[in-house]
Scaffold this motif. Structure first.
Motif, PDB file in Angstrom:
ATOM      1  N   PHE A  60      13.810  11.015  -4.206  1.00 12.00           N
ATOM      2  CA  PHE A  60      13.863  10.116  -3.045  1.00 12.00           C
ATOM      3  C   PHE A  60      12.658   9.186  -3.030  1.00 12.00           C
ATOM      4  O   PHE A  60      12.792   7.972  -2.844  1.00 12.00           O
ATOM      5  CB  PHE A  60      13.909  10.930  -1.759  1.00 12.00           C
ATOM      6  CG  PHE A  60      13.595  10.119  -0.530  1.00 12.00           C
ATOM      7  CD1 PHE A  60      14.542   9.247   0.000  1.00 12.00           C
ATOM      8  CD2 PHE A  60      12.340  10.200   0.075  1.00 12.00           C
ATOM      9  CE1 PHE A  60      14.246   8.472   1.123  1.00 12.00           C
ATOM     10  CE2 PHE A  60      12.045   9.431   1.190  1.00 12.00           C
ATOM     11  CZ  PHE A  60      13.000   8.564   1.715  1.00 12.00           C
ATOM     12  N   PHE A  61      11.461   9.757  -3.209  1.00 12.02           N
ATOM     13  CA  PHE A  61      10.246   8.949  -3.191  1.00 12.02           C
ATOM     14  C   PHE A  61      10.282   7.868  -4.270  1.00 12.02           C
ATOM     15  O   PHE A  61       9.915   6.720  -4.035  1.00 12.02           O
ATOM     16  CB  PHE A  61       9.006   9.831  -3.388  1.00 12.02           C
ATOM     17  CG  PHE A  61       8.550  10.522  -2.143  1.00 12.02           C
ATOM     18  CD1 PHE A  61       8.748   9.952  -0.891  1.00 12.02           C
ATOM     19  CD2 PHE A  61       7.919  11.753  -2.201  1.00 12.02           C
ATOM     20  CE1 PHE A  61       8.328  10.588   0.270  1.00 12.02           C
ATOM     21  CE2 PHE A  61       7.494  12.402  -1.056  1.00 12.02           C
ATOM     22  CZ  PHE A  61       7.706  11.813   0.186  1.00 12.02           C
ATOM     23  N   PHE A  62      10.721   8.251  -5.477  1.00 14.33           N
ATOM     24  CA  PHE A  62      10.708   7.297  -6.591  1.00 14.33           C
ATOM     25  C   PHE A  62      11.638   6.120  -6.323  1.00 14.33           C
ATOM     26  O   PHE A  62      11.242   4.962  -6.481  1.00 14.33           O
ATOM     27  CB  PHE A  62      11.115   7.996  -7.890  1.00 14.33           C
ATOM     28  CG  PHE A  62      11.122   7.074  -9.081  1.00 14.33           C
ATOM     29  CD1 PHE A  62       9.951   6.778  -9.754  1.00 14.33           C
ATOM     30  CD2 PHE A  62      12.302   6.487  -9.528  1.00 14.33           C
ATOM     31  CE1 PHE A  62       9.949   5.918 -10.842  1.00 14.33           C
ATOM     32  CE2 PHE A  62      12.318   5.626 -10.606  1.00 14.33           C
ATOM     33  CZ  PHE A  62      11.132   5.349 -11.263  1.00 14.33           C
ATOM     34  N   PHE A  63      12.871   6.403  -5.919  1.00 11.39           N
ATOM     35  CA  PHE A  63      13.817   5.305  -5.715  1.00 11.39           C
ATOM     36  C   PHE A  63      13.521   4.529  -4.437  1.00 11.39           C
ATOM     37  O   PHE A  63      13.800   3.326  -4.372  1.00 11.39           O
ATOM     38  CB  PHE A  63      15.247   5.841  -5.726  1.00 11.39           C
ATOM     39  CG  PHE A  63      15.725   6.163  -7.113  1.00 11.39           C
ATOM     40  CD1 PHE A  63      16.074   5.146  -7.985  1.00 11.39           C
ATOM     41  CD2 PHE A  63      15.793   7.473  -7.558  1.00 11.39           C
ATOM     42  CE1 PHE A  63      16.493   5.432  -9.269  1.00 11.39           C
ATOM     43  CE2 PHE A  63      16.206   7.765  -8.839  1.00 11.39           C
ATOM     44  CZ  PHE A  63      16.558   6.739  -9.703  1.00 11.39           C
ATOM     45  N   PRO A  91       0.815  -1.225   0.000  1.00 14.24           N
ATOM     46  CA  PRO A  91       0.000   0.000   0.000  1.00 14.24           C
ATOM     47  C   PRO A  91       0.848   1.274   0.000  1.00 14.24           C
ATOM     48  O   PRO A  91       0.503   2.257  -0.659  1.00 14.24           O
ATOM     49  CB  PRO A  91      -0.816  -0.119   1.300  1.00 14.24           C
ATOM     50  CG  PRO A  91      -0.853  -1.572   1.597  1.00 14.24           C
ATOM     51  CD  PRO A  91       0.477  -2.094   1.142  1.00 14.24           C
ATOM     52  N   THR A  92       1.971   1.237   0.723  1.00  8.73           N
ATOM     53  CA  THR A  92       2.877   2.393   0.739  1.00  8.73           C
ATOM     54  C   THR A  92       3.415   2.661  -0.657  1.00  8.73           C
ATOM     55  O   THR A  92       3.481   3.822  -1.110  1.00  8.73           O
ATOM     56  CB  THR A  92       4.051   2.145   1.708  1.00  8.73           C
ATOM     57  OG1 THR A  92       3.538   1.856   3.004  1.00  8.73           O
ATOM     58  CG2 THR A  92       4.960   3.364   1.772  1.00  8.73           C
ATOM     59  N   LEU A  93       3.794   1.599  -1.341  1.00  5.63           N
ATOM     60  CA  LEU A  93       4.309   1.722  -2.702  1.00  5.63           C
ATOM     61  C   LEU A  93       3.276   2.375  -3.613  1.00  5.63           C
ATOM     62  O   LEU A  93       3.587   3.304  -4.378  1.00  5.63           O
ATOM     63  CB  LEU A  93       4.683   0.329  -3.216  1.00  5.63           C
ATOM     64  CG  LEU A  93       5.286   0.177  -4.610  1.00  5.63           C
ATOM     65  CD1 LEU A  93       6.159  -1.082  -4.641  1.00  5.63           C
ATOM     66  CD2 LEU A  93       4.206   0.030  -5.680  1.00  5.63           C
ATOM     67  N   VAL A  94       2.034   1.902  -3.551  1.00  6.93           N
ATOM     68  CA  VAL A  94       0.992   2.430  -4.433  1.00  6.93           C
ATOM     69  C   VAL A  94       0.712   3.897  -4.121  1.00  6.93           C
ATOM     70  O   VAL A  94       0.550   4.716  -5.036  1.00  6.93           O
ATOM     71  CB  VAL A  94      -0.291   1.587  -4.306  1.00  6.93           C
ATOM     72  CG1 VAL A  94      -1.440   2.236  -5.081  1.00  6.93           C
ATOM     73  CG2 VAL A  94      -0.050   0.169  -4.812  1.00  6.93           C
ATOM     74  N   VAL A  95       0.666   4.270  -2.834  1.00  5.80           N
ATOM     75  CA  VAL A  95       0.419   5.668  -2.456  1.00  5.80           C
ATOM     76  C   VAL A  95       1.535   6.567  -2.984  1.00  5.80           C
ATOM     77  O   VAL A  95       1.280   7.625  -3.574  1.00  5.80           O
ATOM     78  CB  VAL A  95       0.282   5.798  -0.929  1.00  5.80           C
ATOM     79  CG1 VAL A  95       0.278   7.270  -0.517  1.00  5.80           C
ATOM     80  CG2 VAL A  95      -0.994   5.121  -0.451  1.00  5.80           C
ATOM     81  N   LEU A  96       2.800   6.153  -2.782  1.00 10.04           N
ATOM     82  CA  LEU A  96       3.923   6.947  -3.283  1.00 10.04           C
ATOM     83  C   LEU A  96       3.869   7.069  -4.802  1.00 10.04           C
ATOM     84  O   LEU A  96       4.127   8.144  -5.367  1.00 10.04           O
ATOM     85  CB  LEU A  96       5.244   6.304  -2.858  1.00 10.04           C
ATOM     86  CG  LEU A  96       5.620   6.382  -1.382  1.00 10.04           C
ATOM     87  CD1 LEU A  96       6.918   5.625  -1.117  1.00 10.04           C
ATOM     88  CD2 LEU A  96       5.756   7.832  -0.933  1.00 10.04           C
TER      89      LEU A  96
END
Length: 524
Positions: free
Chosen positions: A331-334, A149-154
């Motif tokens: 930062f968010f992407f990587f 879920p964290t991945l999808v939100v980011l």
């Protein structure tokens, strides 16, 4: 490519996924959780278990280099927060990539500075084994419930930012997000044909305004239809390979995970849901972030021809460098890539754990220790022989492509012909609330094996034997050259590592009391 990709999803990805889910669950009910044990039980032939050697080799070897790339992602995320100057110019980005990954010189990445991958690799490697030691429910599943879920939100946050970029540089009106979407989705390609120093040059253009302007200027245009592109075997090779890697079919991973399901757990819906969720994350999030942003800032010329590493670790940092608060989005992407990678890498460890526990009749602590030692040696090999990423590239070719084709073909033939589609469908539909359409009986028994074998043979012709499909001169693949024609020590050692692991697994299978006992019971 996207058309070929989705066709490959339907006639390769989904059928093999369902076959793996079904065979894994069936074997798990009999107490077998590894690829050798599952094939041994289902095929009911004394030598079938040795086919499963490939299903242990693939995830273990891929983990050895995949965790290194995973460490790259974490390192890039941290460096975007602490060393933003490294991502300001094309030269600085390329220099950072070469230094950080050790691509310039063997052993140069082993340090623990922020601009070296060594420290990040240790952190990531230990994190993977802490999670795998905790088991499936308390380790892998618990982490994925938080990470996914964290991945999808980011990803959604970054996607909104990318799709609202518009035209970042007014001096380059063709570099727009809209044209980036056209580059990704428009199946018709248009090229401006020109001659430079006696050489014919073709530059792709997208967007109705750009095409109209080129036409008005009297430039020579060449249009390539979707059908012209779909006639190229290399396109289908690339699409099939991407489907295998993105869905993890042909890895032996799904077989292992499905073996822990209950007899009436819904494998049809589970396979469909997992496949659909993956495609959403890969295409609707990953693709829509990466390509439109790269085209908007760098244009088609800056994107065309870029490989995975080039686009991900050299081009995208430049894109983020041009965005407001780009260091934060970088930062968010990587970090997003790191989360996605670790959910994959821990899944690659479980087949090896299951095999050691099953074949050697040992507990989790012992199996984790043995696999940790084996993969530590492999990771050290990959990160030390880092010049030109030779070890990583060689392992990825022979295991991450070649052996995956082999195992996927074995699995679909076993399901369609050894188990039989009628029996296979009855097993798959046990506990299922949805049914697999009957057309997939034909797909699984005939279309999928024929397509796989055809693609595999074409892949061998092009990538191994270097035979041009358009009538050009024969030119042996660099991987063949590295092994036999102009021997490269690192390439030979990489293949030797694979053979050594395969020998170890074969010897364990041959001496396993669990498999010997099951063979006698099957014979009786």
């Amino acid at each position: 490519f996207m058309v070929a990709y989705f066709i490959a999803l339907l006639i390769l990805g989904l059928p093999i996924c369902w076959a793996e889910w079904t065979m894994g669950r069936k074997a798990g009910s009999k107490g077998f959780h590894s690829c050798p044990g599952i094939l041994h039980l289902i095929v009911k032939h004394p030598h079938a278990k040795y086919l499963g050697v490939i299903g242990v080799i693939i995830p273990v070897i891929i983990y050895m280099y995949y965790v290194v790339i995973e460490a790259w992602c974490l390192g890039y995320a941290v460096n975007f927060l602490t060393g933003r100057s490294a991502f300001e110019t094309p030269a600085s980005v390329s220099a950072f990539f070469a230094t950080f990954t050790g691509a310039g010189e063997n052993g140069s990445a082993l340090g623990f500075e922020l601009h070296q991958v060594g420290g990040f690799l240790v952190i990531v490697f230990l994190l993977n084994f802490v999670l795998i030691y905790r088991g499936i429910s308390q380790g892998i599943e618990l982490f994925c419930k938080i990470a996914m879920p964290t991945l999808v939100v980011l990803a959604l946050i970054i996607l909104v930012r990318v799709l609202t970029l518009g035209t970042p540089d007014a001096a380059a009106p063709a570099n727009t997000v809209s044209n980036g979407l056209g580059f990704m989705w428009n199946p018709i390609k248009v090229f401006v044909v020109s001659e430079e120093a006696g050489v014919i040059v073709e530059n792709e253009i997208v967007g109705s305004a750009e095409i109209a302007a080129a036409t008005a200027a009297g430039l020579t245009l060449r249009e390539v239809s979707m059908w012209d592109q779909l006639r190229k075997p290399q396109l289908w090779l690339a699409a099939a390979g991407q489907i295998f890697f993105s869905l993890s079919v042909g890895f032996g991973i799904i077989l292992t995970y499905a073996s822990y399901l209950k007899p009436d757990d819904d494998v049809v819906l589970s396979g469909l849901a997992a496949t659909s969720a993956n495609e959403f994350c890969e295409v609707a999030l990953g693709g829509l972030i990466t390509l439109p942003a790269a085209v908007a800032f760098l244009g088609l010329a800056g994107v065309a021809g870029q490989g995975t590493f080039g686009l991900g670790f050299n081009v995208l940092p430049l894109v983020f460098g041009e965005m407001p608060f780009g260091w934060l989005f970088g930062f968010f992407f990587f970090f997003l890539l790191f989360l996605a990678a670790i959910t994959s890498s821990i899944s690659m460890l479980q087949p090896g754990i299951a095999f050691l526990e099953e074949a050697l009749q040992i507990g989790r602590r012992a199996s984790v220790s043995i696999l940790g030692l084996i993969t530590a040696v492999g990771c050290g090999f990959v990160v030390y022989f880092s010049a030109d990423l030779k070890a990583l590239d060689t392992l990825d070719f022979w295991v991450g492509t070649f052996l995956i084709f082999v195992l996927a073909t074995i699995q679909i033939i076993v399901f369609g012909w050894s188990v039989g589609v009628e029996e296979g469908f009855r097993e798959a539909h046990r506990g299922s609330i949805v049914r697999i359409p009957n057309i997939f009986k034909v797909v699984i028994r005939w279309i999928c094996p024929v397509f796989l074998i055809s693609i595999f043979l074409l892949w061998l012709v092009v990538n191994v034997f270097g035979i041009s499909l358009d009538g050009g001169e024969q030119e042996f693949s660099g991987y063949i050259v590295d092994l036999f024609i102009q021997p490269n020590l690192v390439a030979q050692l990489s293949v030797g590592l694979v053979l050594l692991l395969g020998t170890f697994i074969t010897l364990v299978i041959a001496s396993s009391s669990a498999y010997i006992r099951e063979t006698k019971e099957n014979h009786s």
